[in-house]
Each structure stands twice: as structure tokens, then as C-alpha cells.
Design a protein around this motif. Structure first.
Motif, PDB file in Angstrom:
ATOM      1  N   GLU A  16     -21.947   7.472 -12.931  1.00  0.00           N
ATOM      2  CA  GLU A  16     -22.888   6.549 -13.571  1.00  0.00           C
ATOM      3  C   GLU A  16     -23.643   7.232 -14.697  1.00  0.00           C
ATOM      4  O   GLU A  16     -23.850   6.652 -15.776  1.00  0.00           O
ATOM      5  CB  GLU A  16     -23.845   5.971 -12.527  1.00  0.00           C
ATOM      6  CG  GLU A  16     -23.166   4.978 -11.596  1.00  0.00           C
ATOM      7  CD  GLU A  16     -23.955   4.694 -10.333  1.00  0.00           C
ATOM      8  OE1 GLU A  16     -23.610   3.730  -9.632  1.00  0.00           O
ATOM      9  OE2 GLU A  16     -24.932   5.436 -10.041  1.00  0.00           O
ATOM     10  N   HIS A  86     -23.691  -4.460 -24.376  1.00  0.00           N
ATOM     11  CA  HIS A  86     -23.177  -4.856 -23.063  1.00  0.00           C
ATOM     12  C   HIS A  86     -22.884  -3.632 -22.195  1.00  0.00           C
ATOM     13  O   HIS A  86     -23.144  -3.632 -20.986  1.00  0.00           O
ATOM     14  CB  HIS A  86     -21.911  -5.696 -23.234  1.00  0.00           C
ATOM     15  CG  HIS A  86     -22.169  -7.091 -23.691  1.00  0.00           C
ATOM     16  ND1 HIS A  86     -23.007  -7.954 -23.020  1.00  0.00           N
ATOM     17  CD2 HIS A  86     -21.715  -7.789 -24.770  1.00  0.00           C
ATOM     18  CE1 HIS A  86     -23.058  -9.116 -23.648  1.00  0.00           C
ATOM     19  NE2 HIS A  86     -22.294  -9.038 -24.724  1.00  0.00           N
ATOM     20  N   TRP A  89     -26.181  -2.241 -20.595  1.00  0.00           N
ATOM     21  CA  TRP A  89     -26.706  -2.943 -19.429  1.00  0.00           C
ATOM     22  C   TRP A  89     -25.771  -2.831 -18.223  1.00  0.00           C
ATOM     23  O   TRP A  89     -26.232  -2.722 -17.083  1.00  0.00           O
ATOM     24  CB  TRP A  89     -26.975  -4.399 -19.771  1.00  0.00           C
ATOM     25  CG  TRP A  89     -27.989  -4.591 -20.849  1.00  0.00           C
ATOM     26  CD1 TRP A  89     -27.841  -5.287 -22.003  1.00  0.00           C
ATOM     27  CD2 TRP A  89     -29.327  -4.056 -20.886  1.00  0.00           C
ATOM     28  NE1 TRP A  89     -28.988  -5.229 -22.758  1.00  0.00           N
ATOM     29  CE2 TRP A  89     -29.920  -4.480 -22.097  1.00  0.00           C
ATOM     30  CE3 TRP A  89     -30.073  -3.254 -20.017  1.00  0.00           C
ATOM     31  CZ2 TRP A  89     -31.211  -4.149 -22.452  1.00  0.00           C
ATOM     32  CZ3 TRP A  89     -31.370  -2.910 -20.380  1.00  0.00           C
ATOM     33  CH2 TRP A  89     -31.935  -3.350 -21.579  1.00  0.00           C
ATOM     34  N   SER A  90     -24.463  -2.848 -18.460  1.00  0.00           N
ATOM     35  CA  SER A  90     -23.547  -2.737 -17.326  1.00  0.00           C
ATOM     36  C   SER A  90     -23.580  -1.341 -16.730  1.00  0.00           C
ATOM     37  O   SER A  90     -23.492  -1.176 -15.506  1.00  0.00           O
ATOM     38  CB  SER A  90     -22.117  -3.097 -17.746  1.00  0.00           C
ATOM     39  OG  SER A  90     -21.599  -2.172 -18.688  1.00  0.00           O
ATOM     40  N   SER A  91     -23.723  -0.320 -17.559  1.00  0.00           N
ATOM     41  CA  SER A  91     -23.784   1.052 -17.054  1.00  0.00           C
ATOM     42  C   SER A  91     -25.014   1.264 -16.184  1.00  0.00           C
ATOM     43  O   SER A  91     -24.932   1.836 -15.093  1.00  0.00           O
ATOM     44  CB  SER A  91     -23.794   2.041 -18.221  1.00  0.00           C
ATOM     45  OG  SER A  91     -22.620   1.932 -18.992  1.00  0.00           O
ATOM     46  N   GLY A  93     -26.861  -1.222 -14.943  1.00  0.00           N
ATOM     47  CA  GLY A  93     -26.883  -2.244 -13.903  1.00  0.00           C
ATOM     48  C   GLY A  93     -26.072  -1.916 -12.683  1.00  0.00           C
ATOM     49  O   GLY A  93     -26.420  -2.323 -11.564  1.00  0.00           O
ATOM     50  N   ASP A  94     -24.976  -1.179 -12.836  1.00  0.00           N
ATOM     51  CA  ASP A  94     -24.156  -0.828 -11.679  1.00  0.00           C
ATOM     52  C   ASP A  94     -24.954  -0.024 -10.656  1.00  0.00           C
ATOM     53  O   ASP A  94     -24.869  -0.269  -9.446  1.00  0.00           O
ATOM     54  CB  ASP A  94     -22.927  -0.034 -12.119  1.00  0.00           C
ATOM     55  CG  ASP A  94     -21.867  -0.910 -12.759  1.00  0.00           C
ATOM     56  OD1 ASP A  94     -22.013  -2.148 -12.708  1.00  0.00           O
ATOM     57  OD2 ASP A  94     -20.899  -0.355 -13.312  1.00  0.00           O
ATOM     58  N   THR A  97     -27.621  -2.424  -9.029  1.00  0.00           N
ATOM     59  CA  THR A  97     -27.025  -3.369  -8.086  1.00  0.00           C
ATOM     60  C   THR A  97     -26.677  -2.690  -6.774  1.00  0.00           C
ATOM     61  O   THR A  97     -26.895  -3.250  -5.682  1.00  0.00           O
ATOM     62  CB  THR A  97     -25.759  -3.997  -8.698  1.00  0.00           C
ATOM     63  OG1 THR A  97     -26.121  -4.687  -9.899  1.00  0.00           O
ATOM     64  CG2 THR A  97     -25.104  -4.970  -7.740  1.00  0.00           C
ATOM     65  N   PRO A 138     -28.925  -8.935 -18.930  1.00  0.00           N
ATOM     66  CA  PRO A 138     -28.588  -9.986 -17.967  1.00  0.00           C
ATOM     67  C   PRO A 138     -29.787 -10.354 -17.086  1.00  0.00           C
ATOM     68  O   PRO A 138     -30.414  -9.493 -16.470  1.00  0.00           O
ATOM     69  CB  PRO A 138     -27.465  -9.351 -17.128  1.00  0.00           C
ATOM     70  CG  PRO A 138     -26.835  -8.354 -18.047  1.00  0.00           C
ATOM     71  CD  PRO A 138     -27.981  -7.797 -18.853  1.00  0.00           C
TER      72      PRO A 138
END
Length: 375
Positions: A16, A86, A89-91, A93-94, A97, A138
Motif C-alpha cells: 500500500e 483516481h 484515492w484508490s491507493s 482507500g484500500d 477500507t 469517493p
């Protein structure tokens, strides 16, 4: 410089962290190697093509944007900028989450009784926030997916640090410190506010410097999103700072007239519709006690900026979920503040250096643009 750990900050695996480092490297590459090419292709082919087709140069940033949008290089630049956002946020966000339930539990356990948290489940979220995931994050500031959720707060806290590559300080608190040190202490050395309000405080990263600068003051922070306020409260408590957070709309709060001596915001005005921004300025005037100060930090307007630079800045208006980014820069905020009740001549646009220059020793100072008004 590493981000300062606190109880609410998510922990990350090696993979991550590697993804976040890639995002930082990509954003740096875009800024230093790709973005300069936009002006180059404009100067060498886009402008000439427009003149050939229209008989005159583009009149303003809107026509410059139209001209650029037909060029493949500009489209590539735009596409990779959007993709990098994108990926950011996905990096982040993982990791969030994966730890969402643990973070919510940590938030509940972090309450040390220093400050307070007041949420309003019946608060009507205004359309400009409810219908827009600001800067393509998001869920925006209000995404809530389970009881006691703080996920979007954690994504914001870590995401800002990654996005700014640490230049906002170890606690993402550069803007708050810059106002306290480079405006208030420098220009108002005897100023001692009893109550302070941070409008649109998000996770309270810019709020806490006011607790340190004015230890005798009662500090409040408001925001529209319940999840970011839960995170902000727990974060402040874990860092030993007393702040009173409440879920409110800055356009119309429930505080009494003249309740605050200092009202601040940090990069919030451009996330409001122009009408909402004007109502917020009027609310600031209502809430300020005699002699109180209003200080809003946001981006500089377009006056004096060439149309090509304006068009490049304005990319976020159309492509990064920042629909009021350009419209705010077109506003006459001084005139709007006077119309909201501030005295003519008592409202100014100020520019101060940012605190990160002092932290990193960089030769070239960053700049923070401030709308300052005195009641």
C-alpha cells in the motif's frame, strides 16, 4: 518528513505504501515534465490553428480551453491527471477500507473528554455538497457506510498528505499555522480571541493550530459531513487538543449573534456555489463580535493572469469535481464581503508566506491568499 502518527491514522502494508509512492511520483512527473508541454503546444500549434479558423486569437480562458481540447497532447495531459487523482484515492482507500471497522472502534475509544462532538442527523446537506464528490474523493465528505463510520475522514487525512507530498506539514496543518504565524501574530500581535470558529473544518487538520496559538480560547469547528466530524473529534482528542465540533451549514449556523472573535476557513470557499459563499460571508458578519476578524484562505483570483494559465488552472472546474473552482476566482470577494455587511475599506485581500517554507528550508516561498475582514 513522515506523517505524524495518531490513533485515527490508518496503518499501511508495504504494498500500500509502494502504491502511494507511485502516485506521488506520477503526480510529480505530470507537474514537472508533462504540464509544461501544454503551453508549448499552445504557443506552437494550437493558437495558430485557432487564429486560422477564427481570424483572431482566443478571447479568454474559455476559448483557450476550447482550442486546447481539440489537441491530442492536451487530451493526454488531461487524461493522466484525472487517472492520477483516481489512483490517489484508490491507493489510500484500500488501506482505509481494510481497517474501516477498527477505525470506527478507535474513534469511539479516543474520546478523552477534552472537546465535544454534536451531530445533526436531520441537517439538510446543500446541493452543492450533496451532489458533488469534491476533488473526486469517493463519498465526498459525507460518505457513510456503517454505524459510526469515519472512513472518508481517514481517506482525506492520509490522502491530503500523499497528494501534497508532505508539504502541508506532518499533521497537514500548514494553512492554520501560516495564518496564525504570518498574519495574526505578525499583523495583529495583541489579538486575543475568546472564541474561534473554523468553517468547513473537515478533519480539523487546520483547526488545531488555533488551539496552540490561543490556548485560552474556546475553539469550534463545523462541517456538513458527520463522518469527517467523528474523525476530527477523535483525532483532536488523541492529539490532546480541545475542540468543539458540530455538524452545521456555514450559511446558517445556530450560534448567537456576535459569538466569535475570530472566524476562519481553509480552502473551503471554492467548494461553495457563489450564492452560498455570499450567504456564508453574511453569516460571518452576524457571528463576529465587535473588533473580530474573518480570515478565509483560498486561491487567488484570475485578475492579472494570462488566459492560457487561467485555462490550465480551470482544468479542475471541468475535470476534478470542482465546479466552483473557476467561478470563485471570478468573484469580487471584497465587494461581496462589503455587501454582506462588512465596512467598506475594512476588507482586504492579503498574501502571506506558507509555513512549510520554514519547515523545509526551501528558498522560494509558497503563498497563501486570504480574504480578511474586520467587524
Amino acid at each position: 518528513m513522515s506523517q505524524q502518527r495518531h490513533e485515527l491514522l490508518p496503518t499501511e502494508t508495504h504494498d500500500e505504501l509502494a502504491r502511494e509512492s507511485f502516485v506521488q511520483a506520477l503526480k510529480s512527473h505530470i507537474a514537472t515534465r508533462v504540464s509544461p508541454g501544454v503551453r508549448e503546444i499552445y504557443d506552437h500549434r494550437v493558437r495558430n490553428r485557432w487564429v486560422s479558423e477564427h481570424g483572431a486569437e482566443p478571447a479568454d480562458r474559455h476559448e483557450v480551453r476550447e482550442a486546447l481540447s481539440a489537441d491530442t497532447y492536451y487530451r493526454l495531459w488531461s487524461s493522466i491527471r484525472r487517472s492520477s487523482q483516481h489512483l490517489l484515492w484508490s491507493s489510500v482507500g484500500d488501506a482505509v477500507t481494510r481497517q474501516a471497522e477498527d477505525l470506527a472502534a478507535r474513534a469511539r475509544a479516543a474520546d478523552a473528554g477534552l472537546g465535544t462532538l454534536r451531530l445533526d442527523p436531520d441537517l439538510e446537506i446543500p446541493w452543492y455538497n450533496a451532489e458533488v464528490d469534491i476533488h473526486a474523493m469517493p463519498g465526498g465528505y459525507r460518505g457513510e457506510y456503517m454505524a459510526g463510520d469515519v472512513s472518508v475522514g481517514a481517506v482525506y487525512d492520509r490522502g491530503v498528505y500523499v497528494y501534497a507530498m508532505g508539504q502541508m506539514g506532518a499533521l497537514n496543518d500548514d494553512y492554520g499555522h501560516s495564518i496564525c504565524q504570518n498574519l495574526l501574530a505578525a499583523a495583529h500581535p495583541g489579538f486575543a480571541p475568546r472564541r474561534i470558529l473554523d468553517m468547513g473544518c473537515t478533519v480539523g487538520n487546520s483547526t488545531l493550530p488555533y488551539v496552540d496559538a490561543y490556548p485560552d480560547a474556546e475553539v469550534h469547528g463545523i462541517d456538513l459531513g458527520a463522518p469527517v466530524l467523528r474523525y476530527a473529534h477523535a483525532r483532536a482528542e488523541s492529539l490532546g487538543r480541545a475542540v468543539h465540533f458540530s455538524q452545521q451549514n456555514a450559511e446558517c449556523t445556530d450560534f448567537p449573534d456576535g459569538h466569535f472573535n475570530l472566524i476562519v476557513s481553509h480552502i473551503v470557499l471554492h467548494e461553495m456555489s457563489p450564492a452560498a459563499l455570499r450567504r456564508t460571508l453574511a453569516e460571518c458578519r452576524r457571528l463576529l463580535a465587535a473588533g473580530g476578524l474573518m480570515v478565509h484562505a483560498d486561491f487567488a483570483g484570475y485578475e492579472g493572469v494570462d488566459p492560457v494559465t487561467q485555462a490550465m488552472i480551470d482544468w479542475d472546474t471541468y475535470n476534478n469535481h470542482e465546479p466552483f473552482w473557476g467561478p470563485m476566482r471570478d468573484m469580487d470577494l471584497v465587494a461581496d464581503a462589503v455587501s454582506a455587511g462588512f465596512d467598506d475599506g475594512g476588507v482586504t485581500i492579503e498574501t502571506v508566506p506558507t509555513g512549510r517554507v520554514l519547515q523545509t528550508g526551501k528558498q522560494q516561498a509558497g503563498q497563501l491568499t486570504l480574504l480578511v475582514g474586520q467587524a
